[in-house]
Design an enzyme around this catalytic site. Structure first.
Site, PDB file in Angstrom:
ATOM      1  N   GLU A  97      -5.506 -10.736  -1.789  1.00 55.10           N
ATOM      2  CA  GLU A  97      -6.373 -10.583  -0.599  1.00 55.10           C
ATOM      3  C   GLU A  97      -7.852 -10.557  -0.979  1.00 55.10           C
ATOM      4  O   GLU A  97      -8.633  -9.781  -0.422  1.00 55.10           O
ATOM      5  CB  GLU A  97      -6.010  -9.298   0.154  1.00 55.10           C
ATOM      6  CG  GLU A  97      -4.546  -9.192   0.538  1.00 55.10           C
ATOM      7  CD  GLU A  97      -4.197  -7.935   1.339  1.00 55.10           C
ATOM      8  OE1 GLU A  97      -5.114  -7.294   1.883  1.00 55.10           O
ATOM      9  OE2 GLU A  97      -2.994  -7.611   1.412  1.00 55.10           O
TER      10      GLU A  97
ATOM     11  N   ASP B 243      -1.054  -3.768  -3.484  1.00 51.87           N
ATOM     12  CA  ASP B 243      -1.907  -2.608  -3.170  1.00 51.87           C
ATOM     13  C   ASP B 243      -3.383  -2.919  -3.412  1.00 51.87           C
ATOM     14  O   ASP B 243      -3.724  -3.894  -4.060  1.00 51.87           O
ATOM     15  CB  ASP B 243      -1.484  -1.390  -3.987  1.00 51.87           C
ATOM     16  CG  ASP B 243      -1.530  -0.111  -3.151  1.00 51.87           C
ATOM     17  OD1 ASP B 243      -2.534   0.104  -2.429  1.00 51.87           O
ATOM     18  OD2 ASP B 243      -0.565   0.671  -3.211  1.00 51.87           O
TER      19      ASP B 243
ATOM     20  N   GLU C   8       0.813  -1.234   0.000  1.00 47.81           N
ATOM     21  CA  GLU C   8       0.000   0.000   0.000  1.00 47.81           C
ATOM     22  C   GLU C   8       0.837   1.270   0.000  1.00 47.81           C
ATOM     23  O   GLU C   8       0.592   2.187   0.798  1.00 47.81           O
ATOM     24  CB  GLU C   8      -0.970  -0.033   1.195  1.00 47.81           C
ATOM     25  CG  GLU C   8      -1.897  -1.240   1.130  1.00 47.81           C
ATOM     26  CD  GLU C   8      -2.760  -1.432   2.367  1.00 47.81           C
ATOM     27  OE1 GLU C   8      -2.697  -0.603   3.281  1.00 47.81           O
ATOM     28  OE2 GLU C   8      -3.507  -2.430   2.415  1.00 47.81           O
TER      29      GLU C   8
HETATM   30  O1  9MR Z   1      -6.900  -8.805   8.133  1.00 46.34           O
HETATM   31  C1  9MR Z   1      -6.019  -7.985   8.856  1.00 46.34           C
HETATM   32  C2  9MR Z   1      -6.653  -7.564  10.141  1.00 46.34           C
HETATM   33  O2  9MR Z   1      -6.828  -8.676  11.015  1.00 46.34           O
HETATM   34  C3  9MR Z   1      -5.802  -6.504  10.830  1.00 46.34           C
HETATM   35  O3  9MR Z   1      -6.482  -6.013  11.970  1.00 46.34           O
HETATM   36  C4  9MR Z   1      -5.541  -5.371   9.856  1.00 46.34           C
HETATM   37  C5  9MR Z   1      -4.679  -4.300  10.495  1.00 46.34           C
HETATM   38  O4  9MR Z   1      -4.432  -3.267   9.612  1.00 46.34           O
HETATM   39  O5  9MR Z   1      -4.882  -5.874   8.699  1.00 46.34           O
HETATM   40  C6  9MR Z   1      -5.700  -6.772   8.004  1.00 46.34           C
HETATM   41  O6  9MR Z   1      -5.078  -7.192   6.803  1.00 46.34           O
HETATM   42  C7  9MR Z   1      -4.822  -6.166   5.851  1.00 46.34           C
HETATM   43  C8  9MR Z   1      -3.631  -6.586   5.027  1.00 46.34           C
HETATM   44  O7  9MR Z   1      -2.547  -6.882   5.851  1.00 46.34           O
HETATM   45  C9  9MR Z   1      -3.261  -5.508   4.026  1.00 46.34           C
HETATM   46  N1  9MR Z   1      -4.379  -5.120   3.210  1.00 46.34           N
HETATM   47  C10 9MR Z   1      -5.613  -4.824   3.891  1.00 46.34           C
HETATM   48  C11 9MR Z   1      -5.973  -5.977   4.830  1.00 46.34           C
HETATM   49  C12 9MR Z   1      -7.315  -5.726   5.489  1.00 46.34           C
HETATM   50  O8  9MR Z   1      -7.258  -4.589   6.311  1.00 46.34           O
END
Ligand code: 9MR
Length: 374
Positions: free
Chosen positions: A285, A217, A167
């Site tokens: 994702e 991203d 990101e």
């Molecule tokens: O799924 C993840 C969640 O459990 C965490 O709280 C969060 C913290 O920012 O991150 C989530 O995963 C993210 C991923 O690492 C990057 N892209 C967005 C995802 C969803 O927020």
């Protein structure tokens, strides 16, 4: 007599529960031995995976773990391989969970992904501080090199793909403004401030020359302006010699997508092959937010029409991903969570973003997706 009928009723309820769970219950979950496997179905197109947590893979007999082993041939750790967990203090690394994850993947012929080395979120503040003030650009770059080198070299030859940076493209400007971009800036004076990204990719390449290095991203599939910003940034970095092997499309999408726009946005990124002929795209994702991205006033109703739309969204996405696989530019699709009940999207409202429901039952949409493979 009253008690007797109560017992009969309770026994009947248990029988119904057992039947509806395929007769194999453990806790609230069902695991269906006879269900088809999505990664098996798509094996000639791409790997199919999920984001999981260490507790999902602890007990090979748990329904969660059995589901993972049956359904997926690539996995990402949802949180436990992020900087705040692996490297919370400058001289302290905690590798236990990631070590176990990589062992589990190897033992079961699953491709492990590394998520993520550099991110503005879930990243401890020590990276950016020196004494009471900001760290200098030199110090931040040195820390990036140490961090990336230590982690990637530990898993050399074992973790095949890294989301090296996550990101970093802005939603409006060129680059996201973060502590990384603020403190490192245009260190080499070449007119761009991609220097922290370049440093991370170079260190990763040096630490494991065979690992696939991804820039990851969100919204790339839905926002052409963001896809273009990603294209421009990666093009410039590739021309400057940065070893970027692929672009990760997170694909946190809503229920209902513009197929043609999505196709066009993938094409924008595919054009990077003019600069790096081996460039790859991974979906990293994928999930379908049942509420879109605005605040929802009420819980969504899973009406017939809604579920039909849900299925169409997933099948449209998989259809396009199969085309991209046919073009040789995509070989991995990861969904962000094991099932509805553990999705990060259960935020305020109960959400239903995955192909597997919160009882581990495969949804109709799941079967519709699999049916795309002739
Ligand atoms: O799924 C993840 C969640 O459990 C965490 O709280 C969060 C913290 O920012 O991150 C989530 O995963 C993210 C991923 O690492 C990057 N892209 C967005 C995802 C969803 O927020």
């Amino acid at each position: 007599m009253k008690n007797f009928s109560r017992i009969i009723l309770a026994a009947a309820a248990c029988a119904v529960l057992l039947c509806s769970c395929g007769g194999q219950t453990r806790g609230q979950f069902a695991y269906d031995e006879e269900a088809p496997s999505i990664c098996e179905a798509f094996k000639d197109y791409f790997r199919v995976g999920a984001a999981v947590n260490s507790w999902d893979i602890e007990d090979p007999e748990s329904p969660q773990c059995k589901t993972i082993l049956k359904q997926f041939n690539t996995l990402t750790l949802e949180n436990e391989s992020k900087p705040e967990n692996l490297h919370p203090e400058e001289n302290k690394y905690y590798f236990d969970k990631f070590d176990e994850f990589v062992d589990f993947c190897e033992e079961n012929d699953i491709t492990p992904r590394g998520h993520t080395l550099i991110w503005h979120s879930q990243c401890p503040d020590w990276f950016f501080r020196d004494g009471g003030g900001d760290a200098s650009a030199e110090l931040v770059l040195e820390r990036i090199k140490d961090h990336v080198t230590t982690i990637v070299s530990r898993y050399k030859g074992r973790v095949k793909t890294w989301d090296v940076v996550n990101e970093v493209i802005g939603d409006d400007g060129q680059l996201r403004f973060s502590e990384w971009s603020r403190l490192v800036g245009d260190y080499d004076g070449d007119g761009d401030n991609f220097d922290f990204i370049e440093a991370a990719f170079k260190a990763a390449r040096e630490a494991d020359p065979d690992a696939r290095l991804i820039i990851n991203d969100y919204s790339l599939e839905s926002s052409s302006s963001k896809a273009i910003r990603m294209y421009n940034a990666v093009k410039k970095m590739l021309e400057d010699g940065t070893p970027i092997d692929g672009v990760g499309f997170q694909m946190h999408i809503g229920n209902g997508i513009d197929y043609e726009a999505m196709k066009e946005n993938f094409k924008i990124i595919s054009r990077l092959r003019e600069v790096n002929p081996d460039l790859i795209i991974e979906v990293t994702e994928l999930d379908v937010n049942c509420y879109g991205w605005n605040e929802a006033p009420a819980d969504v109703e899973l009406t017939k029409d809604f579920l039909k739309q849900f299925s169409t969204t997933y099948t449209d996405v998989y259809k396009l991903l199969m085309e991209l696989s046919d073009e040789g530019i995509l070989d991995s699709v990861v969904m962000w969570g094991l099932h509805d009940g553990v999705s990060w999207l259960n935020n305020g409202h109960k959400n239903y973003p995955m192909l597997i429901d919160s009882d581990l039952k495969l949804k109709d949409a799941y079967y519709d997706v699999i049916a795309l493979v002739k």
